[in-house]
Write an enzyme that holds these catalytic residues in place. Sequence first.
Site: not given
Length: 233
Positions: A208, A210, A93
């Site tokens: 994102h 993660e 990001c």
Amino acid sequence: MCEANHEYALAVAAAGGTPVLLAPLSDSPSYIEDVLASLDGVLLSGGGDISPRAYGEVLAHPTLVSVNERRDYFELQLARRAFVLDLPALGICRGLQIMNVALGGTLYQDLTQIDGVSDEEAHMHRQPKPYEKGCHEVAIDPKSLLHAIYREKEAQLSGEALMLFVNSMHHQAIRAVAPLLDATAFCGKVIEAAESRTSTFYTGVQWHPEYSGNATPLFHAFVNAAKNNAMGR
């Protein structure tokens, strides 16, 4: 990582790496060199908006939030030196935007500045929790490293664009791609990823990973590149 939610550390650890949080304690180039000398790879995480001054703009859009120029300067130096040293780097990001600005690119301060992007479409890129769920697709260039990373999991043919369903928590995006980078994924007119095709591993994504299951291949690829870098020293 110099500012990160625990999800980043968990994703790095799950991929077999050891996460280390970096502190912007000094603006000295020697401090940057010392920091990078102790690392096998650099993860540039998400966070607040980058100051427009970093890419040559004076006026700030009213939607800008959490601007921290000290962090900007520190991470821009990290991104530039990682590129020069061919140190594996992954941007998430804001991290993608830092990589682009560090190498001479610019940003849209808000997605509504993109010609043809409606307020509704711009709002789609700022999903609420839960972040584990995707909200839109991205089309990944079949010639990119990113495509190769995800291709096996998605059972995708090598010559076709890969459509990946991702989450999205941003209101800014790449405007002019840095001369040393190539845009490698898109959602309509929004650039969703970029990478250097001359580096071992210098890749950033606007989403994102993660938070979601598709984190596994990208973080594994990054950690493996870092381990290979360590073995080659």
